[in-house]
Design an enzyme around this catalytic site. Structure first.
Site, PDB file in Angstrom:
ATOM      1  N   GLU A 195       0.839  -1.208   0.000  1.00 34.78           N
ATOM      2  CA  GLU A 195       0.000   0.000   0.000  1.00 34.78           C
ATOM      3  C   GLU A 195       0.871   1.254   0.000  1.00 34.78           C
ATOM      4  O   GLU A 195       0.563   2.235  -0.669  1.00 34.78           O
ATOM      5  CB  GLU A 195      -0.941   0.015   1.210  1.00 34.78           C
ATOM      6  CG  GLU A 195      -2.026  -1.032   1.169  1.00 34.78           C
ATOM      7  CD  GLU A 195      -2.931  -0.918  -0.063  1.00 34.78           C
ATOM      8  OE1 GLU A 195      -3.265   0.206  -0.460  1.00 34.78           O
ATOM      9  OE2 GLU A 195      -3.294  -1.963  -0.614  1.00 34.78           O
ATOM     10  N   TRP A 215       1.641   1.977  -3.366  1.00 41.31           N
ATOM     11  CA  TRP A 215       0.586   2.648  -4.166  1.00 41.31           C
ATOM     12  C   TRP A 215       0.859   4.154  -4.187  1.00 41.31           C
ATOM     13  O   TRP A 215       0.609   4.841  -5.172  1.00 41.31           O
ATOM     14  CB  TRP A 215      -0.809   2.413  -3.570  1.00 41.31           C
ATOM     15  CG  TRP A 215      -1.573   1.307  -4.253  1.00 41.31           C
ATOM     16  CD1 TRP A 215      -1.802   0.060  -3.749  1.00 41.31           C
ATOM     17  CD2 TRP A 215      -2.207   1.350  -5.542  1.00 41.31           C
ATOM     18  NE1 TRP A 215      -2.541  -0.675  -4.653  1.00 41.31           N
ATOM     19  CE2 TRP A 215      -2.806   0.095  -5.758  1.00 41.31           C
ATOM     20  CE3 TRP A 215      -2.326   2.326  -6.540  1.00 41.31           C
ATOM     21  CZ2 TRP A 215      -3.517  -0.227  -6.914  1.00 41.31           C
ATOM     22  CZ3 TRP A 215      -3.030   2.018  -7.704  1.00 41.31           C
ATOM     23  CH2 TRP A 215      -3.614   0.760  -7.880  1.00 41.31           C
ATOM     24  N   TRP A 244     -21.087  14.255 -18.011  1.00 44.02           N
ATOM     25  CA  TRP A 244     -21.288  14.517 -16.572  1.00 44.02           C
ATOM     26  C   TRP A 244     -22.527  15.385 -16.368  1.00 44.02           C
ATOM     27  O   TRP A 244     -22.952  16.101 -17.271  1.00 44.02           O
ATOM     28  CB  TRP A 244     -20.087  15.255 -15.984  1.00 44.02           C
ATOM     29  CG  TRP A 244     -18.784  14.544 -16.113  1.00 44.02           C
ATOM     30  CD1 TRP A 244     -17.718  14.923 -16.876  1.00 44.02           C
ATOM     31  CD2 TRP A 244     -18.393  13.343 -15.450  1.00 44.02           C
ATOM     32  NE1 TRP A 244     -16.686  14.025 -16.726  1.00 44.02           N
ATOM     33  CE2 TRP A 244     -17.074  13.041 -15.861  1.00 44.02           C
ATOM     34  CE3 TRP A 244     -19.023  12.469 -14.545  1.00 44.02           C
ATOM     35  CZ2 TRP A 244     -16.370  11.929 -15.407  1.00 44.02           C
ATOM     36  CZ3 TRP A 244     -18.316  11.358 -14.090  1.00 44.02           C
ATOM     37  CH2 TRP A 244     -17.012  11.099 -14.527  1.00 44.02           C
ATOM     38  N   ASN A 300     -10.039   4.134   3.740  1.00 42.34           N
ATOM     39  CA  ASN A 300      -9.855   3.931   2.301  1.00 42.34           C
ATOM     40  C   ASN A 300     -11.051   3.250   1.619  1.00 42.34           C
ATOM     41  O   ASN A 300     -11.479   3.662   0.541  1.00 42.34           O
ATOM     42  CB  ASN A 300      -8.583   3.118   2.048  1.00 42.34           C
ATOM     43  CG  ASN A 300      -8.349   2.887   0.569  1.00 42.34           C
ATOM     44  OD1 ASN A 300      -8.207   3.832  -0.190  1.00 42.34           O
ATOM     45  ND2 ASN A 300      -8.356   1.626   0.148  1.00 42.34           N
ATOM     46  N   TRP A 332     -15.421  13.759 -11.342  1.00 47.27           N
ATOM     47  CA  TRP A 332     -14.521  13.370 -10.258  1.00 47.27           C
ATOM     48  C   TRP A 332     -13.695  14.557  -9.766  1.00 47.27           C
ATOM     49  O   TRP A 332     -13.258  14.597  -8.619  1.00 47.27           O
ATOM     50  CB  TRP A 332     -13.612  12.210 -10.684  1.00 47.27           C
ATOM     51  CG  TRP A 332     -12.742  12.510 -11.895  1.00 47.27           C
ATOM     52  CD1 TRP A 332     -13.045  12.219 -13.185  1.00 47.27           C
ATOM     53  CD2 TRP A 332     -11.457  13.155 -11.917  1.00 47.27           C
ATOM     54  NE1 TRP A 332     -12.034  12.637 -14.012  1.00 47.27           N
ATOM     55  CE2 TRP A 332     -11.039  13.208 -13.272  1.00 47.27           C
ATOM     56  CE3 TRP A 332     -10.610  13.669 -10.943  1.00 47.27           C
ATOM     57  CZ2 TRP A 332      -9.820  13.780 -13.667  1.00 47.27           C
ATOM     58  CZ3 TRP A 332      -9.405  14.236 -11.325  1.00 47.27           C
ATOM     59  CH2 TRP A 332      -9.020  14.291 -12.680  1.00 47.27           C
ATOM     60  N   TRP A 362      -8.687   9.440  -7.260  1.00 43.24           N
ATOM     61  CA  TRP A 362      -9.959   9.879  -7.845  1.00 43.24           C
ATOM     62  C   TRP A 362     -10.097   9.378  -9.275  1.00 43.24           C
ATOM     63  O   TRP A 362     -11.180   8.942  -9.692  1.00 43.24           O
ATOM     64  CB  TRP A 362     -10.113  11.402  -7.764  1.00 43.24           C
ATOM     65  CG  TRP A 362     -10.756  11.770  -6.475  1.00 43.24           C
ATOM     66  CD1 TRP A 362     -10.139  12.262  -5.351  1.00 43.24           C
ATOM     67  CD2 TRP A 362     -12.143  11.598  -6.125  1.00 43.24           C
ATOM     68  NE1 TRP A 362     -11.059  12.417  -4.342  1.00 43.24           N
ATOM     69  CE2 TRP A 362     -12.294  12.030  -4.788  1.00 43.24           C
ATOM     70  CE3 TRP A 362     -13.268  11.140  -6.811  1.00 43.24           C
ATOM     71  CZ2 TRP A 362     -13.528  12.000  -4.127  1.00 43.24           C
ATOM     72  CZ3 TRP A 362     -14.494  11.113  -6.150  1.00 43.24           C
ATOM     73  CH2 TRP A 362     -14.617  11.538  -4.828  1.00 43.24           C
TER      74      TRP A 362
END
Ligand code: FAD
Length: 486
Positions: A284, A287, A315, A350, A368, A391
């Site tokens: 992680e 990441w 959108w 998370n 987003w 995102w």
């Protein structure tokens, strides 16, 4: 060079997202030079990554802690506010610095500023040295076999695991020689007004966080003592403290990934933490590195879709829906719990970030970028790379993203990851008397049960602002449109 040769040496260490004294390569280099050292922090308030409200709260406390730690090393800290391209050269002149050092940053604007400064100082005969303080490997060091950069996480992590960090963490810095020259003017931290006043929305933050290097080290210790061995099983449960909570400390550089990697591997080798949990945890942490690689290679990560076809996505801007989401008043309990946790503590689990993100982008069809901006303002761990990359991951427009057509059902996510509804009960107390069976979807509960629990939909708690089934189909249809357009 020649005109500088009579000037007694003096080094400036420019702090940015590396607010720590241990394992800080530029600071260690400055001290090792044997010259007096002065530190500077510049509050930059322009551009997409100007600190948001929650970050400003954190920054205030972190700078206070850093100031104290630097005092012990004999290093004064100067605070300035504005454009570093102008302020840093001014400071160099004011103190007649012979050298300036910093740890690199990786966002487009930051890189541009730093490159410009480096060139102009070098022309003026001021020595500049830059270091890697915040990533296990530099983004240009990790290449695929064909020489490109990784766009998929799993092989990226495999490559990291194989080679490990680019260095070990550094030993504690010594004291710097006494700084005996006149001190340049500095802003007073309180004049930056980083803390909220009316209203003080950060009231709850103190109960959760200890900003600063010591707080970071305590977090890591606590996590390694208590939770890392079960991290694999528990990291997805928002109702359990199963993750490290290190994200704001990492975002401000109060702890480095080198320190984390070395400490975790050390504990595994001593046999006192489980290898599986430890490796999942480090994956992680990587990441974060992957996100920084994406930001480095794609500077517009926070504003433009990585996958170009998403530029044409249909959108729907809906200010009322956006506001309901921001305030935790959507009528979907797990979403509201997450958004309220974020507001009250500056952090969100998370798994719940993924759920609220999916709801915003897919069920509400809100871009987003709106979510990115709100998180940027409200998260204490707001991070240029991780926030933007995550995102885009949620929206399906990112590198190695969740496919757009895989749409989370927030109710089944809630049942799976908050099985007893404990997380919902904590943050949405008006539902706390609902039985487990109905707490995830009060809008499907029989009227009598709602009544017993003191819940009146539309009065004590909102009706859902979106029908999950209908909006799911609408999202799939919208996605089909852009797929056809490619
Ligand atoms: P742990 O599980 O203990 O993980 C350890 C560390 O690894 C974290 O502190 C973090 O630095 C890093 N990490 C973990 N997961 C991720 C991830 N998915 N992506 C990148 N790094 C990760 N994280 C941020 O640090 N800043 C952000 O602004 C941010 N925005 C996000 C927005 C969305 C929509 C989503 C879905 C995720 C976001 N994340 C962000 C990633 C992740 O949610 C947080 O890093 C994590 O919840 C922090 O809690 P922790 O420190 O207890 O994590």
């Amino acid at each position: 060079m020649s005109h500088m040769s009579d000037t007694p040496p003096l080094v400036i260490n420019w702090f940015r997202r590396d607010l720590r004294i241990q394992d800080n390569p530029s600071l260690s280099h400055a001290i090792a030079s044997g010259a007096p050292v002065i530190a500077v922090y510049v509050l930059e308030e322009i551009g997409h990554f100007a600190p948001g409200g929650a970050s400003r709260w954190w920054l205030h406390h972190s700078l206070k802690a850093l100031h104290k730690d630097l005092e012990k090393l004999g290093i004064p800290l100067v605070l300035r506010r504005g454009d570093p391209a102008k302020l840093i050269p001014e400071l160099v002149k004011e103190v007649s610095a012979t050298s300036i050092v910093w740890n690199r940053r990786y966002d487009g604007k930051g890189i541009e500023t730093d490159k410009g400064l480096k060139l102009s100082f070098t022309d003026d005969g001021v020595e500049v040295k830059t270091f890697n303080g915040s990533l296990l490997r530099e983004p240009w060091e990790t290449e695929t076999k064909s020489g490109g950069f990784y766009k998929v996480y799993t092989p990226f992590w495999r490559a990291y695991k194989e080679v490990g960090p680019s260095r070990n963490s550094l030993s504690k810095p010594r004291k710097a020689p006494i700084y005996s020259r006149p001190l340049p003017p500095t802003d007073a931290l309180k004049d930056w007004a980083l803390l909220p006043t009316k209203p003080n929305w950060a009231k709850g933050f103190d109960d959760h966080w200890t900003p600063g290097e010591k707080g970071a080290a305590m977090r890591l210790d606590k996590f390694l003592d208590r939770a890392v061995s079960n991290y694999d099983d528990r990291r997805n449960r928002p109702d359990i403290q199963g993750t490290s909570g290190l994200s704001p400390h990492l975002a401000f550089g109060e702890i480095s990934p080198f320190q984390i990697w070395n400490t975790v591997r050390g504990r595994v080798e001593q046999g006192n933490v489980g290898n599986d949990g430890a490796m999942t945890f480090l994956s992680e942490v990587v990441w974060r590195e992957f996100s920084y690689n994406l930001l480095y290679h794609f500077g517009h990560l926070a504003t433009d879709p990585w996958k170009k076809e998403f530029a044409n996505f249909p959108w729907e801007e809906d200010p009322a829906h956006l506001e309901a989401w921001q305030k935790g008043q959507t009528g979907i309990p797990i979403v509201d719990a997450g958004m309220r946790q974020l507001w009250q503590t500056g952090w969100m689990h998370n798994r719940v970030r993924m759920i609220v993100g999916s709801f915003l982008v897919k069920n509400l069809l809100i871009p987003w970028q709106e979510g990115e901006r709100w998180f940027w303002d409200t998260l204490v761990d707001a991070d240029p790379a991780s926030n933007a990359a995550s995102w885009q991951w949620v929206a399906g427009s990112g590198a190695d993203a969740a496919p757009y057509f895989r749409i989370f059902n927030p109710v089944s996510q809630s049942q799976k990851f908050d099985p007893d509804g404990a997380y919902i009960r904590q943050y949405v107390p008006e539902l706390s008397r609902l039985p487990n069976k109905h707490i995830h979807a009060p809008f499907e509960a029989p009227t009598a049960i709602l009544k017993d629990a003191g819940v009146e939909l539309g009065a004590t708690y909102p009706e859902p602002i979106a029908d999950l089934k209908i909006t799911r189909q609408r999202a799939l249809d919208a996605y089909d449109e852009i797929r056809k357009s490619v």
